[in-house]
Write a protein that holds these residues in place. Sequence first.
Motif, mmCIF file in Angstrom:
data_model
loop_
_atom_site.group_PDB
_atom_site.id
_atom_site.type_symbol
_atom_site.label_atom_id
_atom_site.label_comp_id
_atom_site.label_asym_id
_atom_site.label_seq_id
_atom_site.Cartn_x
_atom_site.Cartn_y
_atom_site.Cartn_z
ATOM 1 N N GLU A 114 7.495 17.628 41.567
ATOM 2 C CA GLU A 114 7.372 18.119 39.899
ATOM 3 C C GLU A 114 6.342 19.710 40.916
ATOM 4 O OE1 GLU A 114 6.579 18.802 36.703
ATOM 5 O OE2 GLU A 114 7.548 17.495 36.413
ATOM 6 N N PRO A 115 6.504 20.470 40.067
ATOM 7 C CA PRO A 115 5.910 21.961 41.359
ATOM 8 C C PRO A 115 4.513 22.037 41.548
ATOM 9 C CG PRO A 115 6.910 22.710 39.197
ATOM 10 C CD PRO A 115 7.443 21.404 39.378
ATOM 11 N N ALA A 116 4.017 22.285 42.046
ATOM 12 C CA ALA A 116 2.095 22.120 42.187
ATOM 13 C C ALA A 116 1.691 22.687 41.887
ATOM 14 C CB ALA A 116 1.654 22.726 43.273
ATOM 15 N N ARG A 117 0.503 22.772 40.186
ATOM 16 C CA ARG A 117 0.359 23.719 39.064
ATOM 17 C C ARG A 117 -1.101 24.284 39.608
ATOM 18 N NH1 ARG A 117 3.478 22.349 34.842
ATOM 19 N NH2 ARG A 117 5.196 20.846 35.677
ATOM 20 N N ASN A 118 -1.444 25.161 38.679
ATOM 21 C CA ASN A 118 -2.939 25.838 39.083
ATOM 22 C C ASN A 118 -3.836 25.130 37.873
ATOM 23 O OD1 ASN A 118 -4.864 27.653 38.142
ATOM 24 N ND2 ASN A 118 -3.081 29.067 38.793
ATOM 25 N N PRO A 119 -4.931 25.005 38.539
ATOM 26 C CA PRO A 119 -6.215 24.211 38.030
ATOM 27 C C PRO A 119 -7.008 24.853 36.681
ATOM 28 C CG PRO A 119 -6.609 23.796 40.578
ATOM 29 C CD PRO A 119 -5.403 24.919 39.748
ATOM 30 N N TRP A 120 -6.203 26.241 36.848
ATOM 31 C CA TRP A 120 -6.864 27.351 35.628
ATOM 32 C C TRP A 120 -6.228 27.019 34.133
ATOM 33 C CZ3 TRP A 120 -11.634 29.787 36.043
ATOM 34 C CH2 TRP A 120 -12.313 29.524 37.750
ATOM 35 N N ASP A 121 -5.405 26.438 34.717
ATOM 36 C CA ASP A 121 -3.985 26.197 33.012
ATOM 37 C C ASP A 121 -2.900 25.907 34.155
ATOM 38 O OD1 ASP A 121 -2.274 25.972 31.300
ATOM 39 O OD2 ASP A 121 -2.632 28.492 30.728
ATOM 40 N N THR A 122 -2.421 24.226 33.963
ATOM 41 C CA THR A 122 -1.652 23.458 34.415
ATOM 42 C C THR A 122 -0.123 24.193 33.983
ATOM 43 O OG1 THR A 122 -2.105 21.923 33.173
ATOM 44 C CG2 THR A 122 -3.112 21.403 35.306
ATOM 45 N N ARG A 123 0.021 24.866 32.885
ATOM 46 C CA ARG A 123 1.174 25.602 33.015
ATOM 47 C C ARG A 123 1.986 25.807 34.044
ATOM 48 N NH1 ARG A 123 -0.113 27.457 27.413
ATOM 49 N NH2 ARG A 123 -1.638 27.939 27.832
ATOM 50 N N LEU A 124 1.080 27.159 34.498
ATOM 51 C CA LEU A 124 1.184 27.883 35.556
ATOM 52 C C LEU A 124 1.101 27.089 37.178
ATOM 53 C CD1 LEU A 124 -1.516 30.435 33.960
ATOM 54 C CD2 LEU A 124 1.156 29.557 33.360
ATOM 55 N N THR A 125 1.426 28.166 37.866
ATOM 56 C CA THR A 125 2.120 27.906 39.117
ATOM 57 C C THR A 125 0.643 28.231 39.934
ATOM 58 O OG1 THR A 125 3.090 28.979 41.266
ATOM 59 C CG2 THR A 125 2.665 30.037 39.505
ATOM 60 N N PRO A 126 -0.061 27.526 40.764
ATOM 61 C CA PRO A 126 -1.252 28.248 41.991
ATOM 62 C C PRO A 126 -0.454 29.348 42.718
ATOM 63 C CG PRO A 126 0.064 26.041 42.586
ATOM 64 C CD PRO A 126 0.541 26.288 41.552
ATOM 65 N N GLY A 127 0.994 29.175 42.604
ATOM 66 C CA GLY A 127 1.243 30.597 43.621
ATOM 67 C C GLY A 127 1.563 29.478 45.011
ATOM 68 N N GLY A 128 2.158 31.233 45.700
ATOM 69 C CA GLY A 128 2.892 30.218 46.624
ATOM 70 C C GLY A 128 3.089 31.260 48.074
ATOM 71 N N SER A 129 3.610 30.601 49.012
ATOM 72 C CA SER A 129 4.513 29.126 49.514
ATOM 73 C C SER A 129 2.819 28.330 49.639
ATOM 74 C CB SER A 129 5.284 29.466 50.572
ATOM 75 O OG SER A 129 4.529 29.879 51.698
ATOM 76 N N SER A 130 1.380 28.854 49.584
ATOM 77 C CA SER A 130 0.253 27.773 50.046
ATOM 78 C C SER A 130 -0.289 27.285 48.945
ATOM 79 C CB SER A 130 -0.642 28.212 50.764
ATOM 80 O OG SER A 130 0.236 28.626 51.886
ATOM 81 N N ALA A 131 1.416 26.381 48.448
ATOM 82 C CA ALA A 131 1.310 26.129 46.665
ATOM 83 C C ALA A 131 -0.324 25.432 46.696
ATOM 84 C CB ALA A 131 2.008 26.113 46.359
ATOM 85 N N GLY A 132 0.412 23.933 47.513
ATOM 86 C CA GLY A 132 -0.421 22.979 47.177
ATOM 87 C C GLY A 132 -1.950 23.144 47.544
#
Length: 465
Positions: free
Chosen positions: A139-157
Amino acid sequence: MIAGLSAAELLSAYRTGELSPVEVMRAVLAQAEAREAELHALCAVDAEGALAAARASEARWRAGQPLALDGVPVTLKENIAVPGAPYRLGTAATPETAVAGFEAPPAARLREAGAIAWARTTMPDYGMLSSGLSSLYPEPARNPWDTRLTPGGSSAGAAAAAAAGYGPLHLGTDIGGSIRLPAGWCGLVGLKPSHGRVPIKPAYAGRVAGPLTRNVADAALMLAALAQPDARDATQLPPADVTPRPLALRGLRLGLMLDAGWGEAVQPEVAAAITAAARAFERAGAVVEPIAGFTTREMADGIDRFWRMRSWLDISALPPAQRARVLPYILDWVAPAAGYDGATVFHGYSQMQALREAANAAMDGPRPLDFLLSPVSPMPAYPAHQASPLHDPARPFEHIAFTLPFNMSEQPALAVNAGYTAGRQPLPIGLQIIGRRFDDAGLLALGAAWEQLRPAQRPWPFEPG
């Protein structure tokens, strides 16, 4: 919450004996365990090693001999090499047995400062996306503000871990926005230092390592540890004091750029938040001058073609079975490079220098600027399963028009939260502050000043859901 304390707060608590590194490390491990099932921020955790390091740190504090970051938890992005640790670069194309045979300079500096590197964070294939989408992780990393969304990258995790309270310090890398984009989309502070300020291996044009934290003071603490000499990086800068200096806002000259010259148009909510930040600096006595975008489509497309060729050469050299494991989006992105001739690639490479000259010239016009303000990206965070906001390998970089220039120009650039979108689930909006080459200390000082000027921030999304 102990795991959500800042590095400065932890060091103070260790000094007084209010907290111990062992207590803090256990709290961070517990916070990660509580959130990982939904965030997918980590690709490896060394709980046993972390607790052993915490006990050693505790002994140094009791003996009155602590190091600069003694006992402060830190995560390392997966592409930061640590001897014997998995080194798969976010892609299933790398053999399962791949491990690092050296210690990257940033990892060494943090270890020498006493920070506890307890986990490694996820990233997309080869670090070439602005999301956490990867062929390696389920699974891709998720954004804690809304877990449906990406946190961004490439420093995603790294960004997901920072925003979710997995300790205070997180190390990312950035070649076109890979620290600042996730920082902007997760409400964090993300510093892309001046090129060479933080020695790194492997080193190449535009690539830096830098902090992802929840406040500027922690980013400054981390940079002080990272910005130490290492002869393995031939691009390293001479040693310098990077401690933020007192900064008077009155009379400071700031540029405001809301159109990068190419790429996606800035969305209204983003433009409003960045403009509000500029007005706040004006009220504090700074002079703000709008400036036009200086990047051209030719520059952007040329660099895109050069990067495609660089990646195509690496990927095409893989055995067919391994090549087939690369994320399909990345394969589609590099495919056109098979038809490039030498002139196309050389022209693309030349656009790095063209962009370097244009970015530095923008600061040195008839009325030179001290700093430049812009959005980090034209839009807030987007769905986690997309590789980029457009999810189109033919147009992969339309969202990095504000970040890419400053990798090429080698200037320091800082992402710091400006505000939030409206609606039932507000999302962070990142302000980018760009400094003059080598002025990392001044840039951090202006970032700290913005933290004092901006409206009250929303609580961090430390809790599940």
